[in-house]
Write a protein that holds these residues in place. Structure first.
Motif, mmCIF file in Angstrom:
data_model
loop_
_atom_site.group_PDB
_atom_site.id
_atom_site.type_symbol
_atom_site.label_atom_id
_atom_site.label_comp_id
_atom_site.label_asym_id
_atom_site.label_seq_id
_atom_site.Cartn_x
_atom_site.Cartn_y
_atom_site.Cartn_z
ATOM 1 N N MET A 19 0.828 -1.207 0.000
ATOM 2 C CA MET A 19 0.000 0.000 0.000
ATOM 3 C C MET A 19 0.867 1.264 0.000
ATOM 4 O O MET A 19 0.563 2.226 -0.714
ATOM 5 C CB MET A 19 -0.954 -0.015 1.195
ATOM 6 C CG MET A 19 -2.024 -1.085 1.088
ATOM 7 S SD MET A 19 -3.044 -1.226 2.553
ATOM 8 C CE MET A 19 -4.147 0.141 2.310
ATOM 9 N N VAL A 20 1.944 1.268 0.763
ATOM 10 C CA VAL A 20 2.844 2.421 0.779
ATOM 11 C C VAL A 20 3.545 2.561 -0.575
ATOM 12 O O VAL A 20 3.728 3.677 -1.068
ATOM 13 C CB VAL A 20 3.870 2.299 1.928
ATOM 14 C CG1 VAL A 20 4.975 3.317 1.793
ATOM 15 C CG2 VAL A 20 3.172 2.461 3.270
ATOM 16 N N LEU A 25 4.243 5.367 -5.792
ATOM 17 C CA LEU A 25 4.311 5.321 -7.251
ATOM 18 C C LEU A 25 3.234 6.153 -7.945
ATOM 19 O O LEU A 25 3.491 6.732 -8.999
ATOM 20 C CB LEU A 25 4.234 3.870 -7.730
ATOM 21 C CG LEU A 25 5.434 2.998 -7.436
ATOM 22 C CD1 LEU A 25 5.190 1.583 -7.930
ATOM 23 C CD2 LEU A 25 6.683 3.565 -8.079
ATOM 24 N N MET A 26 2.043 6.197 -7.389
ATOM 25 C CA MET A 26 0.948 6.910 -8.055
ATOM 26 C C MET A 26 1.239 8.398 -8.248
ATOM 27 O O MET A 26 0.982 8.922 -9.347
ATOM 28 C CB MET A 26 -0.368 6.707 -7.301
ATOM 29 C CG MET A 26 -1.016 5.372 -7.572
ATOM 30 S SD MET A 26 -1.241 4.983 -9.316
ATOM 31 C CE MET A 26 -2.473 6.168 -9.756
ATOM 32 N N PRO A 27 1.761 9.127 -7.264
ATOM 33 C CA PRO A 27 2.087 10.538 -7.534
ATOM 34 C C PRO A 27 3.128 10.701 -8.636
ATOM 35 O O PRO A 27 3.038 11.638 -9.436
ATOM 36 C CB PRO A 27 2.618 11.049 -6.194
ATOM 37 C CG PRO A 27 1.992 10.184 -5.185
ATOM 38 C CD PRO A 27 1.890 8.839 -5.837
ATOM 39 N N LEU A 32 4.385 12.419 -14.106
ATOM 40 C CA LEU A 32 4.943 12.111 -15.419
ATOM 41 C C LEU A 32 3.887 12.070 -16.520
ATOM 42 O O LEU A 32 4.229 11.978 -17.694
ATOM 43 C CB LEU A 32 5.698 10.781 -15.366
ATOM 44 C CG LEU A 32 6.953 10.782 -14.491
ATOM 45 C CD1 LEU A 32 7.535 9.376 -14.413
ATOM 46 C CD2 LEU A 32 7.973 11.760 -15.022
ATOM 47 N N GLY A 33 2.620 12.108 -16.157
ATOM 48 C CA GLY A 33 1.548 12.159 -17.139
ATOM 49 C C GLY A 33 1.028 10.817 -17.601
ATOM 50 O O GLY A 33 0.235 10.759 -18.538
ATOM 51 N N PHE A 43 -6.693 11.952 -3.330
ATOM 52 C CA PHE A 43 -7.078 11.588 -1.969
ATOM 53 C C PHE A 43 -7.011 10.084 -1.745
ATOM 54 O O PHE A 43 -6.659 9.627 -0.657
ATOM 55 C CB PHE A 43 -8.469 12.122 -1.628
ATOM 56 C CG PHE A 43 -8.436 13.526 -1.127
ATOM 57 C CD1 PHE A 43 -7.982 13.815 0.139
ATOM 58 C CD2 PHE A 43 -8.844 14.573 -1.937
ATOM 59 C CE1 PHE A 43 -7.933 15.110 0.613
ATOM 60 C CE2 PHE A 43 -8.802 15.874 -1.480
ATOM 61 C CZ PHE A 43 -8.340 16.140 -0.204
ATOM 62 N N LEU A 44 -7.334 9.302 -2.771
ATOM 63 C CA LEU A 44 -7.214 7.852 -2.657
ATOM 64 C C LEU A 44 -5.766 7.451 -2.425
ATOM 65 O O LEU A 44 -5.469 6.614 -1.566
ATOM 66 C CB LEU A 44 -7.757 7.177 -3.918
ATOM 67 C CG LEU A 44 -7.639 5.655 -3.943
ATOM 68 C CD1 LEU A 44 -8.600 5.044 -2.941
ATOM 69 C CD2 LEU A 44 -7.895 5.139 -5.336
ATOM 70 N N THR A 45 -4.858 8.067 -3.168
ATOM 71 C CA THR A 45 -3.435 7.777 -3.013
ATOM 72 C C THR A 45 -2.961 8.129 -1.611
ATOM 73 O O THR A 45 -2.227 7.362 -0.979
ATOM 74 C CB THR A 45 -2.628 8.567 -4.061
ATOM 75 O OG1 THR A 45 -3.074 8.188 -5.358
ATOM 76 C CG2 THR A 45 -1.153 8.296 -3.929
ATOM 77 N N TYR A 46 -3.377 9.286 -1.105
ATOM 78 C CA TYR A 46 -3.000 9.687 0.248
ATOM 79 C C TYR A 46 -3.558 8.704 1.278
ATOM 80 O O TYR A 46 -2.852 8.275 2.193
ATOM 81 C CB TYR A 46 -3.507 11.095 0.536
ATOM 82 C CG TYR A 46 -3.335 11.505 1.972
ATOM 83 C CD1 TYR A 46 -2.089 11.835 2.482
ATOM 84 C CD2 TYR A 46 -4.428 11.547 2.841
ATOM 85 C CE1 TYR A 46 -1.927 12.191 3.803
ATOM 86 C CE2 TYR A 46 -4.276 11.909 4.164
ATOM 87 C CZ TYR A 46 -3.023 12.230 4.632
ATOM 88 O OH TYR A 46 -2.867 12.578 5.938
#
Length: 72
Positions: A19-20, A25-27, A32-33, A43-46
């Motif tokens: 999960m971490v 990776l998601m941000p 990078l687009g 918010f899901l990523t956070y």
């Protein structure tokens, strides 16, 4: 008994790490687009990253307690 409590400390630690890693990776993929940035996804990523960190601490504590119990 809730399904999460049936898992061992090592399994919870691995889930928390995944999960971490997702939260890390998601941000980068958003910057990078490769993934479109949305309010919900941010918010899901956070939330996933925070939950993973909490699960990692809980898993490490459970693993430590389990090893302490086995040493006695």
């Amino acid at each position: 008994m809730p399904p999460l409590l049936r898992l061992s400390g090592k399994q919870i630690l691995i889930i928390g790490f995944i999960m971490v890693l997702f939260g890390f990776l998601m941000p980068w993929l958003m910057i990078l687009g490769y993934v479109e940035t949305t309010f919900f996804l941010s918010f899901l990523t956070y939330g996933v990253s925070l939950t993973g960190m909490i699960l990692g601490v809980v898993g490490a504590a459970m693993l430590g307690l389990q090893r302490r119990k086995n040493d006695k």
